[in-house]
Motif scaffolding. Structure first.
Motif, short mmCIF file in Angstrom:
data_model
loop_
_atom_site.label_atom_id
_atom_site.label_comp_id
_atom_site.label_asym_id
_atom_site.label_seq_id
_atom_site.Cartn_x
_atom_site.Cartn_y
_atom_site.Cartn_z
N GLU A 370 -2.48 86.73 37.05
CA GLU A 370 -3.07 85.91 38.12
C GLU A 370 -4.44 86.42 38.55
N ALA A 371 -4.82 87.61 38.06
CA ALA A 371 -6.15 88.12 38.38
C ALA A 371 -7.19 87.44 37.52
N LEU A 372 -8.44 87.51 37.97
CA LEU A 372 -9.53 87.09 37.11
C LEU A 372 -9.77 88.24 36.13
N ASN A 373 -9.54 88.00 34.88
CA ASN A 373 -9.51 89.06 33.88
C ASN A 373 -10.75 88.98 32.98
N TYR A 374 -11.61 90.00 33.12
CA TYR A 374 -12.82 90.02 32.31
C TYR A 374 -12.87 91.28 31.45
N THR A 375 -11.69 91.75 31.05
CA THR A 375 -11.62 93.01 30.31
C THR A 375 -12.38 92.96 29.00
N THR A 376 -12.52 91.78 28.42
CA THR A 376 -13.20 91.68 27.13
C THR A 376 -14.60 91.12 27.25
N ASN A 377 -15.04 90.85 28.49
CA ASN A 377 -16.38 90.27 28.67
C ASN A 377 -17.04 90.88 29.89
N GLU A 378 -17.71 91.99 29.68
CA GLU A 378 -18.33 92.70 30.80
C GLU A 378 -19.42 91.85 31.46
N GLU A 379 -20.13 91.06 30.68
CA GLU A 379 -21.20 90.24 31.25
C GLU A 379 -20.65 89.29 32.30
N ASN A 380 -19.52 88.65 31.99
CA ASN A 380 -18.90 87.74 32.96
C ASN A 380 -18.39 88.49 34.18
N LEU A 381 -17.82 89.69 33.96
CA LEU A 381 -17.35 90.50 35.08
C LEU A 381 -18.49 90.80 36.05
N LEU A 382 -19.61 91.25 35.51
CA LEU A 382 -20.74 91.60 36.36
C LEU A 382 -21.33 90.37 37.04
N ASP A 383 -21.35 89.24 36.35
CA ASP A 383 -21.81 87.99 36.97
C ASP A 383 -20.95 87.64 38.18
N GLU A 384 -19.63 87.71 38.00
CA GLU A 384 -18.71 87.35 39.08
C GLU A 384 -18.88 88.29 40.28
N VAL A 385 -18.99 89.59 40.01
CA VAL A 385 -19.11 90.54 41.11
C VAL A 385 -20.45 90.39 41.82
N ALA A 386 -21.53 90.27 41.06
CA ALA A 386 -22.87 90.13 41.66
C ALA A 386 -22.96 88.87 42.50
#
Length: 585
Positions: A370-386
């Motif tokens: 149920e989490a937003l999982n960006y373990t395989t895509n760091e670019e998307n993770l950083l986009d979401e956090v920023a």
């Protein structure tokens, strides 16, 4: 060559592993026991250091202990003869340290005892990258020394002068800390943070507490202190001298309290500048190394570098007693091998536990789906956090190896937008649950630091302050006097944090984030996944980022995390709150 360094039995106990002269890992006991400033023998830290290196006690060539129990016991005997308040003197039997190490850690090998201030000195010099340096160590008290002056070259450290107990700048600062109603050995940071709100109206009174003497010497005027024999740090004569009633714990802070804090800070800086200038004239070096608890006064550090002839400065990032473990291990390495530890200047201090995404998912179980999982895509993770940061969200950021020392440096951090004028109050009251006057630090991309701050060199450990440049509107990280305690971040030292700062710049135009430690008042910085979850649900952090997983705060998320944690979620409380009494150990 495997050498374990240990500090213990006073405060900030810790363990580290030096392997062939290189620091492999290090951790404070408090991060594992969850007892703030844990002073016990670091049994959990010891086991962790061994397990991470796949070693057993028999693989250790030497344990280096950060002070000399025999010399310390001599001071304690002297103290007893002076009717100085001590706990049970039998507890200080110097044989107890070796007995505890052997019995509680199951260790049968070589033990080396390194003088307390030598441990401080070595912890700074051998990690500075300097080939030579002047060394100043300043704290409350070691065995006898409270301040030492040294010169170092190659593998040799010569501590050529000491100031002895009870004369101590650390005890001076702690006395005023207690006077202002804060906890000794814990509230000194608060006094430093309070000082910029005041003016030095009481500087002349504070100067009377210390008599400056020739060379590196000074003495406390003991009529104003009561830490030797009484039940508090200060005497009634100090109250009469200051002319302001002692502030009760948790009472309101008035202008006079701010002025006392400012006066103390100004006098400390004056003394340090004078004594560091003396040190410069005694050593043939342009490099300065600082360590000891007083070296964590980042405001004074900046003044020292600016107002003395030294051109370069290195401050040990764990300058308190926890860092003594590093120095003891380094000095033992020199004694045993005859060689300088093979350590260049350190630019990062990420030496603690880390948790892979697989390990995080084991703790979270099905909730990871149920989490937003960006373990395989760091670019998307950083986009979401920023994006969340730009929108004013407060982020709990849990990544990589945990930092060693008192500062969170981008792996166990709470992050926010530095431009938001309300952010400091939001985090102080709703997240950190601490005093509203306390400032927050900025983390900035190293290459762009000088565009925003009056700082022309790297500062990776938040150990000096500088002025924010005019016109830079960042109220959340700018203190009342226009200063900031800067952390510079490089791609080499922390790639993911650096990339997040870059991504935030893309969205906001500013390569800077507010960075404060991931914990609440009275608790150590989070270490494990469970610690991070617990802190998240007991604060009002908007979003938790665990490795590659993002959890936005809502009622269902909190309910599910409470279920994962079981009873743990209800056990958060302030532990190990110190009194205003300085207990000599």
């Amino acid at each position: 060559m495997n050498i374990l360094g240990i500090s213990a039995f006073y405060h900030d106990s810790a363990c580290c592993l030096l392997q062939d002269g290189v620091l492999i890992n290090a951790i404070q006991e408090e991060r594992l026991t969850r007892i703030k400033n844990d002073s016990s023998l670091p049994k959990k830290a010891y086991r962790w250091c061994l397990e991470q290196a796949h070693l057993s006690p028999s693989d250790i060539d030497c344990i280096a202990y950060y002070e000399d129990p025999v010399k310390k016991f001599a001071r304690q005997l002297w103290s007893k003869n002076q009717n100085i308040r001590l706990d049970n003197l039998a507890d200080f039997d110097p044989k107890n340290v070796e007995y505890s190490i052997r019995e509680q850690l199951g260790y049968e090998g070589k033990i080396v005892f390194v003088d307390h201030h030598m441990s401080h000195a070595a912890s700074s010099y051998f990690f500075s990258g300097f080939e030579d340096a002047g060394i100043l160590t300043v704290d409350g008290v070691g065995e006898w020394a409270t301040t030492t002056y040294g010169r170092a070259e190659g593998k040799k450290i010569d501590l050529f002068e000491e100031v002895h107990f009870p004369n101590s700048l650390g005890l001076l600062y702690s006395t005023i800390t207690a006077y202002l109603g804060f906890e000794v050995n814990e509230g000194e940071y608060k006094v430093m943070g309070l000082a910029p709100y005041g003016t030095p109206h009481y500087a002349s009174q504070v100067r009377k507490l210390v008599t400056m003497e020739d060379k590196g010497q000074y003495s406390l005027n003991m009529e104003y202190f009561d830490f030797m024999k009484g039940k508090r740090m200060y005497s009634e004569k100090l109250v009469d001298l200051i002319g302001v009633p002692v502030r009760e714990r948790n009472a309101s802070l008035d202008t006079c309290h701010m002025d006392i804090a400012k006066s103390l800070q100004v006098v400390l800086e004056e003394i340090l500048i004078e004594k560091v200038t003396y040190l410069y004239n005694e050593v043939e070096s342009e490099n300065l190394c600082l360590a000891g608890g007083v070296a964590l006064n980042c405001v004074a550090n900046g003044k020292v570098l600016k107002n003395t002839p030294f051109k370069n400065m290195f401050v040990q990032p764990a300058s308190n007693d926890s860092g003594g473990a590093l120095g003891a291990a380094c000095q033992a390495h020199v004694q045993i091998t005859g060689e300088r530890p093979a350590q260049s200047r350190i630019h990062q201090i990420y030496t603690g536990p880390s948790f892979s995404n697989d390990q995080i998912s084991v703790v979270l179980g099905d909730f990871t789906k149920e989490a937003l999982n960006y373990t395989t895509n760091e670019e998307n993770l950083l986009d979401e956090v920023a994006t969340r940061l730009k929108d004013g969200k407060v982020i709990g950021w849990f990544q990589g190896k945990m930092e060693f020392g008192p500062r969170a440096l981008g792996n166990r951090s709470i992050l926010a937008d530095p431009r938001n004028p309300d952010m400091r109050d939001i985090i102080n009251s709703m997240v950190k649950k601490r005093e509203g006057f306390r400032p927050f630090a900025p983390a900035v991309i190293k290459e762009k630091c000088s565009e925003y701050f009056e700082l022309d060199h790297e500062s990776p450990f938040m150990l000096e302050t500088c002025q924010v440049k005019p016109g830079m509107d960042m109220p959340a990280i700018t203190h009342v006097d226009g200063s900031a305690r800067v952390q510079t971040v490089s791609l080499e030292s922390n790639p993911r944090f650096y990339k997040l700062l870059s991504k935030f710049e893309t969205y906001s135009g500013v390569p800077i984030l507010l960075n404060t430690s991931f914990n609440v008042k009275g608790e150590p910085i989070v270490c494990s996944v469970e610690d991070a979850l617990l802190c998240f649900i007991n604060t009002e952090i908007d979003c938790l980022v665990l490795g590659g997983y993002i959890f936005d705060r809502n009622e269902e998320t909190v309910r599910r995390i409470k279920k994962i944690l079981g009873e743990k979620f209800s056990t958060v409380q302030q532990r190990n709150v110190n009194s205003d009494v300085y207990t000599f150990a």
